[in-house]
Enzyme design. Structure first.
Site, mmCIF file in Angstrom:
data_model
loop_
_atom_site.group_PDB
_atom_site.id
_atom_site.type_symbol
_atom_site.label_atom_id
_atom_site.label_comp_id
_atom_site.label_asym_id
_atom_site.label_seq_id
_atom_site.Cartn_x
_atom_site.Cartn_y
_atom_site.Cartn_z
ATOM 1 N N SER A 239 -14.917 -30.192 -20.839
ATOM 2 C CA SER A 239 -15.198 -28.871 -20.254
ATOM 3 C C SER A 239 -14.561 -27.751 -21.064
ATOM 4 O O SER A 239 -15.175 -26.695 -21.291
ATOM 5 C CB SER A 239 -14.742 -28.811 -18.792
ATOM 6 O OG SER A 239 -13.415 -29.249 -18.661
ATOM 7 N N HIS A 269 -15.933 -37.458 -16.814
ATOM 8 C CA HIS A 269 -15.015 -36.314 -16.815
ATOM 9 C C HIS A 269 -14.773 -35.909 -15.355
ATOM 10 O O HIS A 269 -14.365 -36.723 -14.540
ATOM 11 C CB HIS A 269 -15.637 -35.215 -17.692
ATOM 12 C CG HIS A 269 -14.746 -34.053 -18.017
ATOM 13 N ND1 HIS A 269 -13.380 -34.104 -17.952
ATOM 14 C CD2 HIS A 269 -15.046 -32.780 -18.428
ATOM 15 C CE1 HIS A 269 -12.865 -32.936 -18.298
ATOM 16 N NE2 HIS A 269 -13.857 -32.105 -18.589
ATOM 17 N N HIS A 316 -7.770 -42.731 -19.899
ATOM 18 C CA HIS A 316 -7.788 -41.376 -20.441
ATOM 19 C C HIS A 316 -7.890 -41.434 -21.953
ATOM 20 O O HIS A 316 -7.352 -42.350 -22.583
ATOM 21 C CB HIS A 316 -6.531 -40.590 -20.040
ATOM 22 C CG HIS A 316 -6.719 -39.118 -20.129
ATOM 23 N ND1 HIS A 316 -6.522 -38.425 -21.299
ATOM 24 C CD2 HIS A 316 -7.144 -38.203 -19.219
ATOM 25 C CE1 HIS A 316 -6.803 -37.152 -21.089
ATOM 26 N NE2 HIS A 316 -7.190 -36.979 -19.832
ATOM 27 N N ARG A 325 -0.567 -35.207 -13.202
ATOM 28 C CA ARG A 325 -1.390 -34.525 -12.183
ATOM 29 C C ARG A 325 -1.649 -35.495 -11.020
ATOM 30 O O ARG A 325 -1.764 -35.092 -9.871
ATOM 31 C CB ARG A 325 -2.706 -34.028 -12.802
ATOM 32 C CG ARG A 325 -2.491 -33.056 -13.959
ATOM 33 C CD ARG A 325 -3.802 -32.735 -14.658
ATOM 34 N NE ARG A 325 -4.416 -33.929 -15.240
ATOM 35 C CZ ARG A 325 -5.615 -33.950 -15.810
ATOM 36 N NH1 ARG A 325 -6.343 -32.840 -15.875
ATOM 37 N NH2 ARG A 325 -6.109 -35.066 -16.318
ATOM 38 N N ASP A 373 -8.070 -37.758 -11.261
ATOM 39 C CA ASP A 373 -9.155 -37.930 -10.295
ATOM 40 C C ASP A 373 -8.920 -39.081 -9.314
ATOM 41 O O ASP A 373 -9.612 -39.183 -8.306
ATOM 42 C CB ASP A 373 -10.476 -38.144 -11.042
ATOM 43 C CG ASP A 373 -10.805 -36.947 -11.917
ATOM 44 O OD1 ASP A 373 -10.714 -35.817 -11.414
ATOM 45 O OD2 ASP A 373 -11.135 -37.139 -13.098
HETATM 46 N N1 HAX Z 1 -12.662 -48.805 -16.503
HETATM 47 C C1 HAX Z 1 -13.314 -49.677 -17.312
HETATM 48 N N2 HAX Z 1 -13.358 -49.575 -18.645
HETATM 49 C C2 HAX Z 1 -12.666 -48.555 -19.194
HETATM 50 C C3 HAX Z 1 -11.934 -47.640 -18.421
HETATM 51 C C4 HAX Z 1 -11.961 -47.776 -17.014
HETATM 52 N N3 HAX Z 1 -11.342 -46.931 -16.199
HETATM 53 N N4 HAX Z 1 -11.362 -46.749 -19.259
HETATM 54 C C5 HAX Z 1 -11.732 -47.093 -20.501
HETATM 55 N N5 HAX Z 1 -12.532 -48.184 -20.465
HETATM 56 C C6 HAX Z 1 -13.225 -48.834 -21.572
HETATM 57 C C7 HAX Z 1 -14.156 -47.827 -22.234
HETATM 58 O O1 HAX Z 1 -15.374 -47.697 -21.520
HETATM 59 C C8 HAX Z 1 -14.309 -48.435 -23.606
HETATM 60 O O2 HAX Z 1 -15.223 -49.488 -23.496
HETATM 61 P P1 HAX Z 1 -16.259 -49.828 -24.699
HETATM 62 O O3 HAX Z 1 -15.389 -50.218 -25.861
HETATM 63 O O4 HAX Z 1 -17.085 -50.924 -24.153
HETATM 64 O O5 HAX Z 1 -17.014 -48.559 -24.966
HETATM 65 C C9 HAX Z 1 -12.924 -49.011 -23.875
HETATM 66 O O6 HAX Z 1 -12.315 -49.184 -22.595
HETATM 67 C C10 HAX Z 1 -12.042 -48.107 -24.711
HETATM 68 O O7 HAX Z 1 -11.979 -46.830 -24.112
HETATM 69 P P2 HAX Z 1 -10.691 -45.900 -24.259
HETATM 70 O O8 HAX Z 1 -10.517 -45.605 -25.716
HETATM 71 O O9 HAX Z 1 -9.552 -46.481 -23.536
HETATM 72 O O10 HAX Z 1 -11.127 -44.610 -23.450
HETATM 73 P P3 HAX Z 1 -12.067 -43.423 -23.924
HETATM 74 O O11 HAX Z 1 -11.220 -42.428 -24.612
HETATM 75 O O12 HAX Z 1 -13.258 -43.919 -24.644
HETATM 76 O O13 HAX Z 1 -12.579 -42.858 -22.528
HETATM 77 C C11 HAX Z 1 -12.363 -42.182 -20.285
HETATM 78 C C12 HAX Z 1 -11.722 -42.170 -21.668
HETATM 79 C C13 HAX Z 1 -11.561 -41.275 -19.355
HETATM 80 C C14 HAX Z 1 -13.782 -41.620 -20.380
HETATM 81 C C15 HAX Z 1 -12.357 -43.644 -19.754
HETATM 82 O O14 HAX Z 1 -11.031 -44.085 -19.597
HETATM 83 C C16 HAX Z 1 -13.117 -43.796 -18.454
HETATM 84 O O15 HAX Z 1 -14.340 -43.968 -18.491
HETATM 85 N N6 HAX Z 1 -12.416 -43.739 -17.251
HETATM 86 C C17 HAX Z 1 -13.074 -43.814 -15.988
HETATM 87 C C18 HAX Z 1 -13.716 -42.471 -15.631
HETATM 88 C C19 HAX Z 1 -12.674 -41.429 -15.324
HETATM 89 O O16 HAX Z 1 -11.759 -41.633 -14.547
HETATM 90 N N7 HAX Z 1 -12.824 -40.250 -15.940
HETATM 91 C C20 HAX Z 1 -11.940 -39.102 -15.705
HETATM 92 C C21 HAX Z 1 -10.915 -38.933 -16.817
HETATM 93 C C22 HAX Z 1 -9.998 -37.754 -16.587
HETATM 94 C C23 HAX Z 1 -10.783 -36.501 -16.666
HETATM 95 O O17 HAX Z 1 -11.317 -36.085 -17.669
HETATM 96 N N8 HAX Z 1 -10.957 -35.888 -15.555
HETATM 97 O O18 HAX Z 1 -11.804 -34.870 -15.507
#
Ligand code: HAX
Length: 435
Positions: A239, A269, A316, A325, A373
């Site tokens: 964002s 996000h 994250h 947070r 979240d």
């Molecule tokens: N559950 C399952 N798998 C997860 C995970 C979770 N909570 N978090 C990361 N992973 C997976 C990723 O999908 C990725 O899988 P692939 O290799 O198959 O693509 C792998 O672990 C490596 O990811 P990462 O490097 O640890 O994390 P990223 O930087 O790629 O992504 C995210 C960060 C926040 C998007 C990710 O942790 C996620 O999808 N979390 C769940 C959704 C969530 O809570 N989002 C909110 C985040 C905070 C925010 O921005 N709030 O607004």
């Protein structure tokens, strides 16, 4: 000129030579190298953005203007009877880095009151949308509809680059003054049969928002805490980056914020706060409203992972520890009688105990700990805000504080249009020496 605007102007003027010197004298200094994985993987960790408003340390979490969340809460003035500082004092602090006096906070409150009237056409437009429209679509559309009011768009041809910050500041304050009423309108229109509660600008933003939502105290403090902790998370999150990117084309604050809000609406996000609640509630419903055993919960977490879904609220891109947070909201729950016994809070606490182990065993997520979240919906539902598809709008009002403060500074320091370079897959294969 208000004290805030005058202070901000002095700070921008004082800061400019630092940026100019770095570009002119040290433009060739290397900040690091990056890898193929970073280029393919969403520019992860590449240092390509500058902000002095907040900094995210992987282990420590966010600092706003150098202060942790608890230091921020402690430093800012708090009105009598309130547990958290006003959003207005935080706005002053984010923009200037100075802790405002009570008089300065009152000045911001009066300034916001004078800017708060939302034009009727925005409400008409929202009423014209199909009722099933997602609240985030409504929120983003309302921001975009207001673009008609942009001071920057009107003044752009008559001012110099170094003056761009001024109308951007005007747009940012005009938006901040209106967003709580727009958000509350969307809620009451969509979920409360259109029974709209008028704004009372004699109240601070937190109290006014609570009363427009129709939720009694201490929801005013929940609103203050919520807006502040969701405000800024340095510049690389979707964002903030989307807002900065669009603003870098000299699109005004309305176009830019609407873009940022659209990014916030993604389930990876901001929409994760909605996903957490829907996941948790569905799971509890299956168990007849009871808090499950650790074994049942572990099973459910694995089922989610095996079906190819992420565990919402965990992980994250930057953080490698529990998000402060998350901790700030958990502390609020723990010290609030009733909320600390709420079954959903107990389940969230149990997920906190179990999910990191499951994610570690799963072996993919680099950070198995909860983010902002994972906890936020629990508080909202406890105060009667059970319509979880509205939660990301609350996040959006808070996030606007950070991203708008940032684009005012972007214009103040004359940051250029963003234009990273792309390469083809064949070029990457050549760099890898495989073609
Ligand atoms: N559950 C399952 N798998 C997860 C995970 C979770 N909570 N978090 C990361 N992973 C997976 C990723 O999908 C990725 O899988 P692939 O290799 O198959 O693509 C792998 O672990 C490596 O990811 P990462 O490097 O640890 O994390 P990223 O930087 O790629 O992504 C995210 C960060 C926040 C998007 C990710 O942790 C996620 O999808 N979390 C769940 C959704 C969530 O809570 N989002 C909110 C985040 C905070 C925010 O921005 N709030 O607004």
């Amino acid at each position: 000129m208000s004290t805030l605007k005058e202070t901000l102007f002095k700070k921008i003027e004082a800061h400019r030579p630092r940026t100019t010197r770095l570009i002119k004298e040290f433009g060739d200094v290397k900040l690091g190298e990056y890898t193929m994985a970073q280029t393919i993987g969403g520019a992860r960790g590449i240092k390509a953005l500058v902000t002095d408003i907040s900094y995210l340390d992987p282990d420590e979490g966010i600092r706003f203007r150098g202060k942790t969340i608890s230091e921020t809460f402690e430093a800012l003035p708090t009105a009598e009877g309130c547990a958290y500082p006003s959003v207005e004092s935080f706005w002053y602090f984010l923009l200037t880095g100075d802790v405002p006096t009570e008089e300065q906070v009152d000045e911001v409150k009066a300034d916001f009151a004078s800017r708060s009237k939302v034009p009727q056409y925005v409400f008409n437009m929202l009423r014209a949308l199909p009722m099933e429209t997602h609240p985030m679509t409504m929120f983003s559309s309302a921001i975009l509809a207001l673009q008609n009011e942009s001071v920057f768009a009107k003044r752009y041809h008559d001012i110099t680059k170094m003056e761009y910050w001024d109308p951007t500041y005007e747009d940012a304050c005009n938006l901040m003054a209106k967003l709580p009423e727009i958000a509350a309108f969307i809620y009451r229109h969509k979920f409360k049969g259109g029974d709209i509660i008028p704004s009372d600008t004699s109240l601070d933003m937190g109290a006014n928002f609570a009363q427009m939502m129709g939720i009694p105290a201490p929801y005013d403090d929940v609103a203050r805490m919520y807006f502040i902790i969701h405000s800024d998370h340095e510049s690389g999150n979707v964002s903030a980056h989307a807002t900065h990117l669009v603003a870098s084309a000299l699109s005004d604050a309305y176009y830019s914020l609407s873009a940022g809000i659209n990014g916030l609406a993604g389930p990876l996000h901001g929409l994760a706060n909605q996903e957490v609640l829907s996941w948790t509630k569905q799971f509890m419903e299956k168990l007849g409203g009871k808090v499950p055993s650790k074994e049942k919960l572990t099973e459910a977490l694995w089922d989610t992972l095996k079906s190819g879904q992420v565990i919402p609220g965990f992980g994250h891109a930057v953080l490698r520890k529990t998000d402060p947070r998350y901790t700030a909201q958990r502390e609020f729950c723990l010290k609030t009688p009733g909320l600390n016994e709420d079954p959903l809070f107990q389940l969230t606490s149990l997920i906190y105990e179990v999910a990191p182990g499951v994610l570690l065993e799963h072996g993919k997520a680099k950070n198995p700990w909860p983010n902002v979240d994972a906890q936020s919906g629990v508080i909202q539902q406890y105060y009667g805000l059970t319509e979880y598809d509205f939660y990301t709008v609350l996040f959006g009002v808070g996030r606007a504080l950070g991203v708008l403060a940032n684009i005012v500074w972007d214009r103040g320091l004359g940051y250029p249009i963003e234009r990273p370079k792309s390469v083809t897959t064949e070029m990457l294969e050549k760099a890898a020496g495989i073609v």
